[in-house]
Design a protein around this motif. Structure first.
Motif, PDB file in Angstrom:
ATOM      1  N   THR A  86      48.385 -14.183  58.771  1.00 26.75           N
ATOM      2  CA  THR A  86      49.781 -13.884  59.104  1.00 26.75           C
ATOM      3  C   THR A  86      49.987 -13.503  60.572  1.00 26.75           C
ATOM      4  O   THR A  86      51.131 -13.327  61.009  1.00 26.75           O
ATOM      5  CB  THR A  86      50.293 -12.723  58.228  1.00 26.75           C
ATOM      6  N   SER A  87      48.887 -13.350  61.304  1.00 24.81           N
ATOM      7  CA  SER A  87      48.928 -12.912  62.711  1.00 24.81           C
ATOM      8  C   SER A  87      49.672 -11.582  62.863  1.00 24.81           C
ATOM      9  O   SER A  87      50.440 -11.371  63.813  1.00 24.81           O
ATOM     10  CB  SER A  87      49.586 -13.983  63.587  1.00 24.81           C
ATOM     11  N   THR A  88      49.433 -10.701  61.909  1.00 26.01           N
ATOM     12  CA  THR A  88      50.027  -9.368  61.980  1.00 26.01           C
ATOM     13  C   THR A  88      48.915  -8.320  62.037  1.00 26.01           C
ATOM     14  O   THR A  88      47.792  -8.566  61.592  1.00 26.01           O
ATOM     15  CB  THR A  88      50.923  -9.074  60.763  1.00 26.01           C
ATOM     16  N   ALA A  89      49.256  -7.184  62.575  1.00 27.14           N
ATOM     17  CA  ALA A  89      48.275  -6.107  62.719  1.00 27.14           C
ATOM     18  C   ALA A  89      48.787  -4.833  62.076  1.00 27.14           C
ATOM     19  O   ALA A  89      49.999  -4.621  61.938  1.00 27.14           O
ATOM     20  CB  ALA A  89      47.974  -5.856  64.196  1.00 27.14           C
ATOM     21  N   GLY A  90      47.840  -3.982  61.684  1.00 32.96           N
ATOM     22  CA  GLY A  90      48.173  -2.658  61.172  1.00 32.96           C
ATOM     23  C   GLY A  90      47.420  -1.612  61.972  1.00 32.96           C
ATOM     24  O   GLY A  90      46.225  -1.773  62.247  1.00 32.96           O
ATOM     25  N   LEU A  91      48.115  -0.561  62.356  1.00 33.29           N
ATOM     26  CA  LEU A  91      47.530   0.489  63.188  1.00 33.29           C
ATOM     27  C   LEU A  91      47.568   1.811  62.416  1.00 33.29           C
ATOM     28  O   LEU A  91      48.544   2.097  61.722  1.00 33.29           O
ATOM     29  CB  LEU A  91      48.311   0.660  64.489  1.00 33.29           C
ATOM     30  N   GLY A  92      46.518   2.594  62.550  1.00 37.61           N
ATOM     31  CA  GLY A  92      46.488   3.887  61.875  1.00 37.61           C
ATOM     32  C   GLY A  92      45.799   4.946  62.705  1.00 37.61           C
ATOM     33  O   GLY A  92      44.841   4.650  63.430  1.00 37.61           O
ATOM     34  N   CYS A  93      46.283   6.173  62.629  1.00 35.12           N
ATOM     35  CA  CYS A  93      45.611   7.282  63.309  1.00 35.12           C
ATOM     36  C   CYS A  93      45.799   8.565  62.506  1.00 35.12           C
ATOM     37  O   CYS A  93      46.805   8.748  61.813  1.00 35.12           O
ATOM     38  CB  CYS A  93      46.117   7.463  64.741  1.00 35.12           C
ATOM     39  N   ARG A 105      47.057  18.479  59.851  1.00 37.30           N
ATOM     40  CA  ARG A 105      46.675  17.074  59.921  1.00 37.30           C
ATOM     41  C   ARG A 105      47.940  16.232  60.042  1.00 37.30           C
ATOM     42  O   ARG A 105      48.884  16.414  59.273  1.00 37.30           O
ATOM     43  CB  ARG A 105      45.915  16.645  58.669  1.00 37.30           C
ATOM     44  N   VAL A 106      47.935  15.316  60.996  1.00 32.61           N
ATOM     45  CA  VAL A 106      49.020  14.354  61.150  1.00 32.61           C
ATOM     46  C   VAL A 106      48.491  12.970  60.812  1.00 32.61           C
ATOM     47  O   VAL A 106      47.419  12.574  61.286  1.00 32.61           O
ATOM     48  CB  VAL A 106      49.584  14.363  62.596  1.00 32.61           C
ATOM     49  N   ARG A 107      49.220  12.234  59.983  1.00 32.78           N
ATOM     50  CA  ARG A 107      48.872  10.857  59.639  1.00 32.78           C
ATOM     51  C   ARG A 107      50.009   9.948  60.072  1.00 32.78           C
ATOM     52  O   ARG A 107      51.179  10.228  59.784  1.00 32.78           O
ATOM     53  CB  ARG A 107      48.615  10.718  58.132  1.00 32.78           C
ATOM     54  N   LYS A 108      49.655   8.861  60.762  1.00 28.70           N
ATOM     55  CA  LYS A 108      50.664   7.942  61.272  1.00 28.70           C
ATOM     56  C   LYS A 108      50.123   6.517  61.248  1.00 28.70           C
ATOM     57  O   LYS A 108      48.966   6.276  61.607  1.00 28.70           O
ATOM     58  CB  LYS A 108      51.045   8.329  62.710  1.00 28.70           C
ATOM     59  N   ASN A 109      50.972   5.574  60.811  1.00 27.19           N
ATOM     60  CA  ASN A 109      50.597   4.168  60.923  1.00 27.19           C
ATOM     61  C   ASN A 109      51.783   3.353  61.397  1.00 27.19           C
ATOM     62  O   ASN A 109      52.915   3.855  61.471  1.00 27.19           O
ATOM     63  CB  ASN A 109      50.023   3.629  59.605  1.00 27.19           C
ATOM     64  N   ALA A 110      51.520   2.110  61.738  1.00 25.37           N
ATOM     65  CA  ALA A 110      52.581   1.233  62.231  1.00 25.37           C
ATOM     66  C   ALA A 110      52.110  -0.212  62.164  1.00 25.37           C
ATOM     67  O   ALA A 110      50.940  -0.505  62.420  1.00 25.37           O
ATOM     68  CB  ALA A 110      52.956   1.591  63.667  1.00 25.37           C
ATOM     69  N   PRO A 111      53.010  -1.146  61.822  1.00 27.68           N
ATOM     70  CA  PRO A 111      52.670  -2.569  61.853  1.00 27.68           C
ATOM     71  C   PRO A 111      52.953  -3.144  63.241  1.00 27.68           C
ATOM     72  O   PRO A 111      53.654  -2.526  64.052  1.00 27.68           O
ATOM     73  CB  PRO A 111      53.621  -3.161  60.817  1.00 27.68           C
ATOM     74  N   SER A 112      52.410  -4.311  63.514  1.00 27.88           N
ATOM     75  CA  SER A 112      52.693  -4.994  64.777  1.00 27.88           C
ATOM     76  C   SER A 112      52.566  -6.496  64.586  1.00 27.88           C
ATOM     77  O   SER A 112      51.663  -6.959  63.896  1.00 27.88           O
ATOM     78  CB  SER A 112      51.732  -4.531  65.878  1.00 27.88           C
ATOM     79  N   GLU A 113      53.474  -7.221  65.205  1.00 30.16           N
ATOM     80  CA  GLU A 113      53.448  -8.681  65.125  1.00 30.16           C
ATOM     81  C   GLU A 113      53.237  -9.319  66.492  1.00 30.16           C
ATOM     82  O   GLU A 113      53.442 -10.511  66.665  1.00 30.16           O
ATOM     83  CB  GLU A 113      54.749  -9.197  64.502  1.00 30.16           C
ATOM     84  N   VAL A 114      52.826  -8.522  67.470  1.00 30.94           N
ATOM     85  CA  VAL A 114      52.682  -9.055  68.833  1.00 30.94           C
ATOM     86  C   VAL A 114      51.233  -9.051  69.320  1.00 30.94           C
ATOM     87  O   VAL A 114      50.960  -9.478  70.439  1.00 30.94           O
ATOM     88  CB  VAL A 114      53.548  -8.244  69.831  1.00 30.94           C
ATOM     89  N   LEU A 115      50.313  -8.606  68.466  1.00 36.24           N
ATOM     90  CA  LEU A 115      48.908  -8.538  68.871  1.00 36.24           C
ATOM     91  C   LEU A 115      48.185  -9.822  68.484  1.00 36.24           C
ATOM     92  O   LEU A 115      48.611 -10.554  67.580  1.00 36.24           O
ATOM     93  CB  LEU A 115      48.234  -7.319  68.229  1.00 36.24           C
ATOM     94  N   TYR A 127      46.235   3.759  71.330  1.00 36.33           N
ATOM     95  CA  TYR A 127      47.453   4.086  72.081  1.00 36.33           C
ATOM     96  C   TYR A 127      48.474   4.785  71.185  1.00 36.33           C
ATOM     97  O   TYR A 127      49.148   5.726  71.618  1.00 36.33           O
ATOM     98  CB  TYR A 127      48.060   2.817  72.689  1.00 36.33           C
ATOM     99  N   LEU A 128      48.582   4.329  69.935  1.00 36.57           N
ATOM    100  CA  LEU A 128      49.490   4.967  68.987  1.00 36.57           C
ATOM    101  C   LEU A 128      49.151   6.449  68.831  1.00 36.57           C
ATOM    102  O   LEU A 128      50.051   7.298  68.755  1.00 36.57           O
ATOM    103  CB  LEU A 128      49.401   4.268  67.623  1.00 36.57           C
ATOM    104  N   SER A 129      47.872   6.767  68.798  1.00 34.57           N
ATOM    105  CA  SER A 129      47.472   8.170  68.661  1.00 34.57           C
ATOM    106  C   SER A 129      47.922   8.991  69.869  1.00 34.57           C
ATOM    107  O   SER A 129      48.287  10.166  69.733  1.00 34.57           O
ATOM    108  CB  SER A 129      45.956   8.280  68.461  1.00 34.57           C
ATOM    109  N   LEU A 130      47.906   8.382  71.046  1.00 39.67           N
ATOM    110  CA  LEU A 130      48.354   9.093  72.247  1.00 39.67           C
ATOM    111  C   LEU A 130      49.853   9.360  72.203  1.00 39.67           C
ATOM    112  O   LEU A 130      50.323  10.405  72.657  1.00 39.67           O
ATOM    113  CB  LEU A 130      48.008   8.287  73.497  1.00 39.67           C
ATOM    114  N   VAL A 131      50.606   8.407  71.665  1.00 38.80           N
ATOM    115  CA  VAL A 131      52.051   8.615  71.502  1.00 38.80           C
ATOM    116  C   VAL A 131      52.298   9.804  70.577  1.00 38.80           C
ATOM    117  O   VAL A 131      53.172  10.648  70.843  1.00 38.80           O
ATOM    118  CB  VAL A 131      52.714   7.348  70.939  1.00 38.80           C
ATOM    119  N   GLU A 132      51.519   9.892  69.494  1.00 38.30           N
ATOM    120  CA  GLU A 132      51.661  11.015  68.569  1.00 38.30           C
ATOM    121  C   GLU A 132      51.255  12.328  69.221  1.00 38.30           C
ATOM    122  O   GLU A 132      51.884  13.368  68.991  1.00 38.30           O
ATOM    123  CB  GLU A 132      50.829  10.764  67.310  1.00 38.30           C
TER     124      GLU A 132
END
Length: 222
Positions: A86-93, A105-115, A127-132
């Motif tokens: 699907t050319s999609t990515a999943g990010l987790g931190c 504890r903080v849990r965060k995820n995000a999808p991406s379609e540009v990677l 990078y997502l973890s740095l934003v958090e």
């Protein structure tokens, strides 16, 4: 922050030798150092953190007082996944930290379609973890970043060269964010099974499950 203590011990007859402790938390190290001072046998005492920075007792006391009400003792786990079909990515931190005497504890995820690759997804997760961390108002502190990507960990720690332009661009963005926040990073490579929580978040993002959560850790849920 973890530290080790180095002190010069002096006997009543003037003989001196140097001792170095095992690694411990800054709070515990300060208690030990103050006890050593009371013996009257410690000629000098210094602390060394995991980034090889040295601290005096006075400096460590000031540091502990300043960070007491802010997030500190921070450990970050990150992971990225990429679906070629699907050319999609999943990010987790996952971010563990202490604040005002409590653990969180903080849990965060995000999808991406540009990677474009799994390696790029791993960088994006870091990078997502740095934003958090920025949202948590983390600044001018040491932070341990843990992941299972040899590429990201070894490239960000300077062990491997960065040759791919896409990855180099991500590394530059990460370095800029670290500099802006004043974060001193330490990178640790772990087996995938030791990064299961971040991996699960990345997989959930790929499956369309979005998670943003903060939890106070207690004996019941730790």
């Amino acid at each position: 922050m973890n530290i080790s203590i180095e002190w010069v011990y002096k006997t009543p007859r003037g003989t001196e030798t140097i001792f170095r402790s095992e690694e411990m938390t800054a709070e515990k190290g300060l208690l030990v150092a103050e006890d050593l001072e009371r013996t009257g046998r410690a000629k000098s005492i210094a602390f060394t953190d995991s980034f090889d920075s040295t601290w005096t007792i006075k400096e460590l006391k000031r540091y502990i007082k300043e960070i007491e009400t802010e997030p500190h003792n921070i450990t970050v786990y990150f992971d990225g996944g990429f679906d070629r079909t699907t050319s999609t990515a999943g990010l987790g931190c996952v971010i563990y930290f202490e604040q005002s005497g409590k653990s969180y504890r903080v849990r965060k995820n995000a999808p991406s379609e540009v990677l474009k690759s799994n390696n790029e997804a791993e960088y994006a997760a870091l990078y997502l973890s740095l934003v958090e961390l920025e949202l948590l108002n983390v600044h001018h502190l040491p932070v341990v970043f843990i992941g299972d990507s040899q590429v990201v960990i070894n490239q960000m720690s300077g062990e491997w060269a960065l040759l791919e332009k896409d990855l180099s661009n991500w590394a530059d963005r990460i370095d800029e964010k670290l500099k802006k926040l004043g974060i001193r990073p330490k990178y640790e490579l772990v087996p995938r099974k030791s990064n299961a929580e971040a991996d699960r978040l990345a997989t959930q993002a790929l499956n369309g499950i979005n998670i943003t959560a903060q939890l106070e850790l207690t004996a019941d849920n730790d």
